[in-house]
Each structure stands twice: as C-alpha cells, then as structure tokens.
Design an enzyme around this catalytic site. Structure first.
Site, short mmCIF file in Angstrom:
data_model
loop_
_atom_site.label_atom_id
_atom_site.label_comp_id
_atom_site.label_asym_id
_atom_site.label_seq_id
_atom_site.Cartn_x
_atom_site.Cartn_y
_atom_site.Cartn_z
N CYS A 1 8.65 58.70 -13.15
CA CYS A 1 9.36 57.49 -12.72
C CYS A 1 8.68 56.24 -13.27
O CYS A 1 7.47 56.07 -13.14
CB CYS A 1 9.39 57.44 -11.19
N CYS B 1 22.76 49.82 -5.62
CA CYS B 1 21.47 50.51 -5.55
C CYS B 1 20.38 49.44 -5.42
O CYS B 1 20.22 48.60 -6.30
CB CYS B 1 21.30 51.32 -6.84
N CYS C 1 5.68 50.49 -6.61
CA CYS C 1 5.65 51.65 -5.72
C CYS C 1 4.26 52.26 -5.80
O CYS C 1 3.61 52.20 -6.84
CB CYS C 1 6.69 52.67 -6.18
N GLU D 1 14.71 44.75 -9.08
CA GLU D 1 16.00 45.01 -9.69
C GLU D 1 17.01 45.61 -8.71
O GLU D 1 16.65 46.35 -7.80
CB GLU D 1 15.82 45.93 -10.90
N CYS E 1 18.32 55.78 -12.85
CA CYS E 1 17.25 56.17 -11.91
C CYS E 1 15.91 56.24 -12.61
O CYS E 1 15.79 56.83 -13.68
CB CYS E 1 17.48 57.57 -11.35
N CYS F 1 4.93 59.00 -8.78
CA CYS F 1 5.68 60.11 -9.37
C CYS F 1 5.62 59.98 -10.90
O CYS F 1 5.87 58.92 -11.45
CB CYS F 1 7.12 60.10 -8.89
N1 SAH Z 1 11.24 56.44 -3.67
C1 SAH Z 1 12.56 56.94 -3.37
C2 SAH Z 1 13.70 56.12 -3.96
C3 SAH Z 1 13.61 55.65 -5.38
S1 SAH Z 1 13.87 56.80 -6.70
C4 SAH Z 1 12.67 58.38 -3.84
O1 SAH Z 1 11.82 58.85 -4.58
O2 SAH Z 1 13.59 59.07 -3.41
C5 SAH Z 1 15.51 57.40 -6.58
C6 SAH Z 1 15.70 58.75 -7.28
O3 SAH Z 1 15.49 58.63 -8.69
C7 SAH Z 1 14.71 59.81 -6.79
O4 SAH Z 1 15.40 61.01 -6.49
C8 SAH Z 1 13.81 60.04 -8.02
O5 SAH Z 1 13.30 61.35 -8.02
C9 SAH Z 1 14.76 59.76 -9.15
N2 SAH Z 1 14.13 59.45 -10.44
C10 SAH Z 1 12.97 58.79 -10.65
N3 SAH Z 1 12.71 58.71 -11.97
C11 SAH Z 1 13.72 59.32 -12.61
C12 SAH Z 1 14.04 59.54 -13.98
N4 SAH Z 1 13.25 59.09 -14.97
N5 SAH Z 1 15.17 60.22 -14.27
C13 SAH Z 1 15.99 60.65 -13.28
N6 SAH Z 1 15.77 60.45 -11.99
C14 SAH Z 1 14.63 59.79 -11.64
#
Ligand code: SAH
Length: 345
Positions: A118, A104, A111, A91, A333, A115
């Site tokens: 996420c 973006c 991945c 995406e 995000c 996390c």
């Molecule tokens: N792997 C990289 C880039 C992708 S995520 C990273 O972690 O930085 C981009 C951002 O989205 C990161 O700061 C992550 O912490 C945030 N993110 C992931 N899931 C989220 C969610 N459910 N709500 C808000 N931010 C989120």
C-alpha cells in the site's frame, strides 16, 4: 473555536442554546452549510448581521482548499486532494456508479500500519483527521456526484479504527437525520483488522457496514505483507468479524488483494475455500493489486483472477472481483498519497 461540521444536529442545537440563541437558528445554519454549501458565515443572508458575527467568532466551517482535482477520462472517477488549515492534505475519491455514486474517504493523513503493498503506508502516520475534516470530504465530493444518492466507504488513506472516536463522530454527523446526507447502512468502514475496535464498533449501536482486509490465508504470510495487523491471528480477526455480523445483522465483506505469487497460489485458493464456509456471514471482494513502480509486487494474470473467482463461488455469500477505478489518475486502492506527496518529500 468549535468546528461546526463536527456537530450532529442535536449537538448544534444545544451549543446554540448554551449561548442563549434560539434553537431554530440551527435549521437555518444547517440549510446554508449542508444544502446550499456556503463556505462563510457572511453568506448566510437570512441571519441578522450581529448573529453572523457572533457565530463566526465561535464556530469555524473547516476552511479547506482543493489543491488538486483530477477526472479520469476512462471511467469518470474524480480524485480530490484537500488541504486543511495546518497545511496537511488528504485524498478523496468519487466513483460514479449506477444508482449511487461511491465516495471513498480518508480517515488519517498517512497510516502507521505499514502494509507492504500500500502506497499510503510509505510515509507513516502524519496525523489523524478530525470529524469535521472527514465530513468535509463527503460534502466536497458530493458536489461532483451525478447519481441520486451516495455510498461512503472509509477506504482512502489511513486506518479508520486507529482514529476511532473521530471516525465514529463523523459517522454520527453524516447520518444525523436533519442534515439529510446519508443512512448508516450506506457507510462502510474498511479495516486492517483492529480486533478490539471491531468488537467495540459492533457494540456501538451504529449499524454501519464493515469490510476486513484479510489479504492472506496463513498468519505467517499475513505477517509478511501486513506486519502491524498480524499481531492478531486470522482466527481471532475473523471471530471479531463474525461478532460484528451477529450484532449488526450485516454481512461483513472480506477484502483480498491478489498479489502475484504471494497470495494467489493454488494452496491459497484451497485455504480460502476452507475459510469461506458458506454458513459464515462473509462476502468476498477480490481486488487485483494495483501496481506501482515503487512497490515490488505484481498483479496476477486475468486467468488467475478468474480461477479464484470461480473456485470460491458458493463458499461465500457472494464473490466479486473489484477492478479498481481511477487507475489512470492514481486514484485506485492503495495509490492515494502517491506521486504528488512523495515528490514533494
Ligand atoms: N486501512 C483500511 C482502509 C484503507 S485501504 C484497510 O486496510 O482496510 C482499502 C483497501 O485497499 C484495503 O482492502 C487494502 O488492502 C487495499 N489496498 C491497499 N493497497 C492496494 C493496492 N496497491 N492494490 C489494491 N488494493 C490495495
């Protein structure tokens, strides 16, 4: 076959030369591919027919299918699901902003960093994206942009520093001056904190920007929500971020996803204040969690978000709250690789 969009302008020139072709053909090809945005060699009508045939046999243009395109009625955010030759898809999101639109992009399909908050993490890593597939996302999204220029953030699916070589090559192509796309300082890589790679990136000579997903104030808390990244301590991760800032003279953005009762407690605020010594080269982005019924976390109250914002003013070079755009189309995000992919599983 070589992927044309994984080559910088100079690399394309030398590839053509190696095949006994004139260098100026590179200007013509680039004009068709990056400015006129044609998807086939046949469409390049100022190239002689036999040349088109030769090029088509040796270079591909990253055939891509748009499988979905959603537009948010609320804030004008676009979400694209692009499918590549092997059927995998990723995406891309375009957020309209004043001055520059933000694209973006994804660096991987899925991945492996797991996390907990996420959505992308839930399916694990399917595969890395190639440089041309990364470049293609930008070209595709840019067609819907309305602002004069764009910013690019690697904040879509995947961990960019886990696909280091391809991501860097994509950055070199995107910033290749003759392609007329974007300057390095308009590109931000966001990482969970792959320390060795952060240092390598700092030494790479590419003056792009870095964002670090911090998301916790103690190593134990971080380990709970970011189990893979927490093999590095917060201390050594921030030291690598400082090194990056020193080498590139760009401030590093710390991202902090606010999760209710998990990392939004008064003691977290206090620890963030301490960590955010104003002499350090850090900006702070607070991101209120984007909820999803399949994740067990919640977004803090708006009052708590304001408390964090106020309480941290003056401790960082800047403090910004990022209310995600595109919530109504699952483009926010952490929401990418969401419903469509899970229901297909
Ligand atoms: N792997 C990289 C880039 C992708 S995520 C990273 O972690 O930085 C981009 C951002 O989205 C990161 O700061 C992550 O912490 C945030 N993110 C992931 N899931 C989220 C969610 N459910 N709500 C808000 N931010 C989120």
């Amino acid at each position: 076959m070589l992927a044309l969009k994984s080559l910088t302008f100079e690399e394309l020139q030398s590839q053509l030369q190696q095949r006994g072709l004139e260098r100026y053909r590179a200007d013509q090809v680039v004009d068709w591919v990056y400015r006129k945005r044609v998807a086939s060699w046949q469409a390049m009508t100022n190239l002689p027919e036999p040349l088109r045939k030769t090029l088509a046999e040796q270079f591909h243009l990253t055939p891509t299918k748009e499988v979905a395109h959603q537009l948010s009625a609320k804030d004008g955010t676009h979400k694209f699901l692009l499918q590549y030759a092997d059927g995998q898809s990723a995406e891309t999101v375009l957020m309209p902003m004043s001055g520059h639109d933000t694209v973006c992009i994804s660096s991987q399909v899925g991945c492996r960093f797991a996390c907990r908050f996420c959505m992308t993490a839930r399916r694990g890593l399917q595969r890395n994206l190639t440089p041309d597939e990364i470049v293609q996302q930008v070209l595709h999204a840019r067609d819907s942009a309305t602002a004069a220029g764009i910013n690019i953030v690697f904040m879509g699916m995947g961990e960019p520093l886990d696909n280091y070589d391809a991501v860097l090559q994509a950055v070199r192509v995107l910033t290749s001056p003759n392609l007329g796309m974007i300057g390095t300082r308009r590109i931000t890589i966001s990482t969970t904190g792959v320390v060795d790679r952060m240092r390598q990136l700092a030494d790479s000579g590419l003056r792009i920007r870095l964002a670090l997903s911090l998301n916790a104030t103690t190593d134990d808390d971080r380990k709970r929500i970011m189990p893979v990244s927490a093999r590095y301590s917060i201390k050594e991760t921030l030291a690598a971020a400082e090194y990056f800032a020193q080498r590139t003279r760009h401030h590093v953005t710390l991202e902090y996803v606010l999760l209710r009762d998990i990392n939004d407690r008064p003691e977290d605020l206090e620890r963030l204040r301490v960590l955010g010594d104003p002499s350090r080269p850090f900006k702070l982005n607070l991101i209120p969690f984007n909820p999803d019924p399949r994740l067990r976390y919640q977004r803090p109250t708006p009052a708590r978000v304001r408390e964090f914002e106020k309480g941290l003013q003056g401790r960082f070079r800047s403090v910004t709250v990022r209310w995600s755009m595109g919530l109504d189309i699952d483009a926010a995000c952490g929401q990418l690789f969401g419903k469509r992919n899970e229901s297909a599983a």
